[in-house]
Write a protein that holds these residues in place. Sequence first.
Motif, PDB file in Angstrom:
ATOM      1  N   GLN A 154     -13.975 -16.991  14.647  1.00 55.60           N
ATOM      2  CA  GLN A 154     -14.932 -16.763  13.571  1.00 55.60           C
ATOM      3  C   GLN A 154     -14.193 -16.329  12.302  1.00 55.60           C
ATOM      4  O   GLN A 154     -13.180 -15.642  12.369  1.00 55.60           O
ATOM      5  N   PRO A 155     -14.665 -16.732  11.128  1.00 60.43           N
ATOM      6  CA  PRO A 155     -14.016 -16.327   9.877  1.00 60.43           C
ATOM      7  C   PRO A 155     -13.992 -14.807   9.737  1.00 60.43           C
ATOM      8  O   PRO A 155     -14.933 -14.121  10.158  1.00 60.43           O
ATOM      9  N   LEU A 156     -12.909 -14.290   9.183  1.00 62.22           N
ATOM     10  CA  LEU A 156     -12.797 -12.862   8.906  1.00 62.22           C
ATOM     11  C   LEU A 156     -13.384 -12.620   7.522  1.00 62.22           C
ATOM     12  O   LEU A 156     -12.784 -13.006   6.511  1.00 62.22           O
ATOM     13  N   LYS A 157     -14.547 -11.998   7.471  1.00 58.35           N
ATOM     14  CA  LYS A 157     -15.236 -11.802   6.189  1.00 58.35           C
ATOM     15  C   LYS A 157     -14.900 -10.457   5.548  1.00 58.35           C
ATOM     16  O   LYS A 157     -14.932 -10.325   4.332  1.00 58.35           O
ATOM     17  N   ARG A 158     -14.591  -9.460   6.356  1.00 60.51           N
ATOM     18  CA  ARG A 158     -14.297  -8.126   5.819  1.00 60.51           C
ATOM     19  C   ARG A 158     -12.823  -8.028   5.461  1.00 60.51           C
ATOM     20  O   ARG A 158     -11.943  -8.441   6.219  1.00 60.51           O
ATOM     21  N   VAL A 170       2.849  -8.302  10.996  1.00 61.94           N
ATOM     22  CA  VAL A 170       4.118  -7.676  10.621  1.00 61.94           C
ATOM     23  C   VAL A 170       4.668  -6.855  11.783  1.00 61.94           C
ATOM     24  O   VAL A 170       5.868  -6.866  12.068  1.00 61.94           O
ATOM     25  N   ARG A 171       3.781  -6.165  12.483  1.00 60.06           N
ATOM     26  CA  ARG A 171       4.211  -5.350  13.632  1.00 60.06           C
ATOM     27  C   ARG A 171       4.794  -6.236  14.728  1.00 60.06           C
ATOM     28  O   ARG A 171       5.815  -5.872  15.341  1.00 60.06           O
ATOM     29  N   ARG A 172       4.190  -7.402  14.968  1.00 58.62           N
ATOM     30  CA  ARG A 172       4.729  -8.302  15.990  1.00 58.62           C
ATOM     31  C   ARG A 172       6.089  -8.855  15.597  1.00 58.62           C
ATOM     32  O   ARG A 172       6.896  -9.218  16.461  1.00 58.62           O
ATOM     33  N   ALA A 173       6.342  -8.920  14.289  1.00 69.23           N
ATOM     34  CA  ALA A 173       7.655  -9.358  13.814  1.00 69.23           C
ATOM     35  C   ALA A 173       8.671  -8.211  13.821  1.00 69.23           C
ATOM     36  O   ALA A 173       9.792  -8.385  13.365  1.00 69.23           O
ATOM     37  N   ARG A 174       8.243  -7.056  14.338  1.00 70.63           N
ATOM     38  CA  ARG A 174       9.091  -5.864  14.435  1.00 70.63           C
ATOM     39  C   ARG A 174       9.558  -5.385  13.061  1.00 70.63           C
ATOM     40  O   ARG A 174      10.702  -4.994  12.863  1.00 70.63           O
ATOM     41  N   ARG A 175       8.627  -5.419  12.131  1.00 67.79           N
ATOM     42  CA  ARG A 175       8.868  -4.908  10.783  1.00 67.79           C
ATOM     43  C   ARG A 175       7.743  -3.942  10.434  1.00 67.79           C
ATOM     44  O   ARG A 175       6.754  -3.814  11.163  1.00 67.79           O
ATOM     45  N   ARG A 176       7.882  -3.298   9.302  1.00 69.91           N
ATOM     46  CA  ARG A 176       6.872  -2.367   8.822  1.00 69.91           C
ATOM     47  C   ARG A 176       6.400  -2.819   7.445  1.00 69.91           C
ATOM     48  O   ARG A 176       7.153  -3.411   6.680  1.00 69.91           O
ATOM     49  N   ILE A 177       5.132  -2.522   7.161  1.00 72.45           N
ATOM     50  CA  ILE A 177       4.569  -2.814   5.845  1.00 72.45           C
ATOM     51  C   ILE A 177       3.663  -1.670   5.443  1.00 72.45           C
ATOM     52  O   ILE A 177       2.904  -1.131   6.279  1.00 72.45           O
ATOM     53  N   ASP A 178       3.762  -1.229   4.198  1.00 72.64           N
ATOM     54  CA  ASP A 178       2.859  -0.196   3.697  1.00 72.64           C
ATOM     55  C   ASP A 178       1.427  -0.713   3.707  1.00 72.64           C
ATOM     56  O   ASP A 178       1.196  -1.904   3.437  1.00 72.64           O
ATOM     57  N   VAL A 179       0.478   0.163   4.007  1.00 76.68           N
ATOM     58  CA  VAL A 179      -0.924  -0.248   4.017  1.00 76.68           C
ATOM     59  C   VAL A 179      -1.343  -0.772   2.648  1.00 76.68           C
ATOM     60  O   VAL A 179      -2.053  -1.778   2.538  1.00 76.68           O
ATOM     61  N   GLU A 180      -0.873  -0.110   1.569  1.00 78.98           N
ATOM     62  CA  GLU A 180      -1.217  -0.579   0.226  1.00 78.98           C
ATOM     63  C   GLU A 180      -0.654  -1.973  -0.026  1.00 78.98           C
ATOM     64  O   GLU A 180      -1.262  -2.784  -0.728  1.00 78.98           O
ATOM     65  N   ALA A 181       0.509  -2.261   0.543  1.00 80.04           N
ATOM     66  CA  ALA A 181       1.083  -3.601   0.402  1.00 80.04           C
ATOM     67  C   ALA A 181       0.225  -4.627   1.131  1.00 80.04           C
ATOM     68  O   ALA A 181      -0.010  -5.735   0.632  1.00 80.04           O
ATOM     69  N   ALA A 182      -0.258  -4.271   2.316  1.00 79.83           N
ATOM     70  CA  ALA A 182      -1.133  -5.176   3.069  1.00 79.83           C
ATOM     71  C   ALA A 182      -2.422  -5.438   2.298  1.00 79.83           C
ATOM     72  O   ALA A 182      -2.910  -6.578   2.240  1.00 79.83           O
ATOM     73  N   ARG A 183      -2.972  -4.402   1.683  1.00 80.15           N
ATOM     74  CA  ARG A 183      -4.197  -4.570   0.899  1.00 80.15           C
ATOM     75  C   ARG A 183      -3.950  -5.458  -0.319  1.00 80.15           C
ATOM     76  O   ARG A 183      -4.787  -6.293  -0.672  1.00 80.15           O
ATOM     77  N   ALA A 184      -2.806  -5.280  -0.964  1.00 77.86           N
ATOM     78  CA  ALA A 184      -2.480  -6.107  -2.124  1.00 77.86           C
ATOM     79  C   ALA A 184      -2.319  -7.567  -1.720  1.00 77.86           C
ATOM     80  O   ALA A 184      -2.736  -8.475  -2.451  1.00 77.86           O
ATOM     81  N   LEU A 185      -1.743  -7.801  -0.549  1.00 75.93           N
ATOM     82  CA  LEU A 185      -1.562  -9.170  -0.079  1.00 75.93           C
ATOM     83  C   LEU A 185      -2.916  -9.817   0.216  1.00 75.93           C
ATOM     84  O   LEU A 185      -3.141 -10.989  -0.105  1.00 75.93           O
ATOM     85  N   VAL A 186      -3.819  -9.058   0.804  1.00 77.22           N
ATOM     86  CA  VAL A 186      -5.168  -9.573   1.069  1.00 77.22           C
ATOM     87  C   VAL A 186      -5.894  -9.853  -0.241  1.00 77.22           C
ATOM     88  O   VAL A 186      -6.597 -10.866  -0.375  1.00 77.22           O
ATOM     89  N   ALA A 187      -5.711  -8.973  -1.238  1.00 77.00           N
ATOM     90  CA  ALA A 187      -6.345  -9.199  -2.543  1.00 77.00           C
ATOM     91  C   ALA A 187      -5.839 -10.480  -3.180  1.00 77.00           C
ATOM     92  O   ALA A 187      -6.582 -11.198  -3.856  1.00 77.00           O
ATOM     93  N   ALA A 188      -4.567 -10.806  -2.945  1.00 78.61           N
ATOM     94  CA  ALA A 188      -3.978 -11.998  -3.556  1.00 78.61           C
ATOM     95  C   ALA A 188      -4.324 -13.282  -2.819  1.00 78.61           C
ATOM     96  O   ALA A 188      -4.527 -14.319  -3.440  1.00 78.61           O
ATOM     97  N   LEU A 189      -4.396 -13.205  -1.490  1.00 75.02           N
ATOM     98  CA  LEU A 189      -4.483 -14.430  -0.696  1.00 75.02           C
ATOM     99  C   LEU A 189      -5.567 -14.400   0.371  1.00 75.02           C
ATOM    100  O   LEU A 189      -5.600 -15.259   1.256  1.00 75.02           O
ATOM    101  N   GLY A 190      -6.438 -13.399   0.315  1.00 70.22           N
ATOM    102  CA  GLY A 190      -7.363 -13.166   1.416  1.00 70.22           C
ATOM    103  C   GLY A 190      -8.394 -14.237   1.659  1.00 70.22           C
ATOM    104  O   GLY A 190      -9.028 -14.248   2.715  1.00 70.22           O
ATOM    105  N   SER A 191      -8.584 -15.170   0.721  1.00 75.54           N
ATOM    106  CA  SER A 191      -9.611 -16.189   0.935  1.00 75.54           C
ATOM    107  C   SER A 191      -9.145 -17.298   1.869  1.00 75.54           C
ATOM    108  O   SER A 191      -9.942 -18.134   2.284  1.00 75.54           O
ATOM    109  N   ASP A 192      -7.857 -17.330   2.197  1.00 76.02           N
ATOM    110  CA  ASP A 192      -7.315 -18.380   3.062  1.00 76.02           C
ATOM    111  C   ASP A 192      -6.382 -17.747   4.081  1.00 76.02           C
ATOM    112  O   ASP A 192      -5.280 -17.312   3.740  1.00 76.02           O
ATOM    113  N   LEU A 193      -6.817 -17.687   5.341  1.00 77.14           N
ATOM    114  CA  LEU A 193      -6.008 -17.020   6.367  1.00 77.14           C
ATOM    115  C   LEU A 193      -4.679 -17.732   6.595  1.00 77.14           C
ATOM    116  O   LEU A 193      -3.677 -17.088   6.902  1.00 77.14           O
TER     117      LEU A 193
END
Length: 349
Positions: A154-158, A170-193
Amino acid sequence: MPAKTARSTAKAPAKVPAKGAAGARTVPAHDVAPAPVVLLAGSEEHLADRASTALLARMRELDPAFERTDVAAAGYQKGQLATWTSPSLFDERSLVVVDCVDAATEAFVEDVLEYLPAPLESVVLVLRHRGGPRAKKVLDAARAAPGAVEVSCQPLKRDQDKVDLVLSDVRRARRRIDVEAARALVAALGSDLGELAAAVDQLVGDTDGTITEADVHRYHGGRREATGFEVADAAVEGRTGQALVLVRHAFATGVPPVVVVAALASRLRQLAKVAAAGRGRSADVARELGMAPWLVDRARRELQHLEPEPLAEAILAVAAADHAVKGGGQDAQHALERAVRVIAEAHGR
């Protein structure tokens, strides 16, 4: 019927999940293992593709020479399923991928309903259903099949669900990402998974250490969605000059004004909803409003500098800008800049 690839006859059949009590087990797309029935239900193609990739990798681990058959239920003819799922001479495992189950013929529905109560252990039957009422009986029967697994496509709407997906990848790739960075990435590209996942792969491959918000902006700050949300952030936080610069940059670089207006409207709707919700735990308010708790917390911080009357004026200004950018006004840029100015100047009034 599609041609079948040659199979090795020297290898013993790999073990498969034993038949058990009815009821499909739900698994994440990245962790699909071979099962008698694998149901991919939902219209989000990226999640279905991710599940298929994971399943193929696991199949190859178990038997690199497994047989694969790809077919469509839309053009199915009576009796074909029995041919596709027929055991090999040595009962080796095979993969049968049936696409377009949501457009299946009546003949397919009849045959698969007969097959699903007792699926063959040597066959992995993948059913791809994108949604809609057609062939709903197949969905119900697949979920009840012994040993079945289901992947929700099902599409991720939230936005929070998309942020969680980024954090998980990122965790499965054994790396770390700041939560704010994850939010910024979703803001930039979130309409297309698909694009979102590709961006995660790029950041993991091209950066070292913890992925930061600066990394995201360096690679993806020019995206249209990001520009709209950057305008909204600056305006709501009272940074008038920066917000106007961003608006003019958006016009100069071809960002559709409707994208910026949509971002402004989204932020103001969040503020209005949180203001109306009153006091209470962030988690409770978030659940009631269908928002992520961090969005509630952010809105509450912003509402400390925003009174109800200026907020109402800002909402009206955005409504006027929306009308203008959709052809109802002579100067869309002027209307949008005015809305941004009204929002920014409401901060602290």
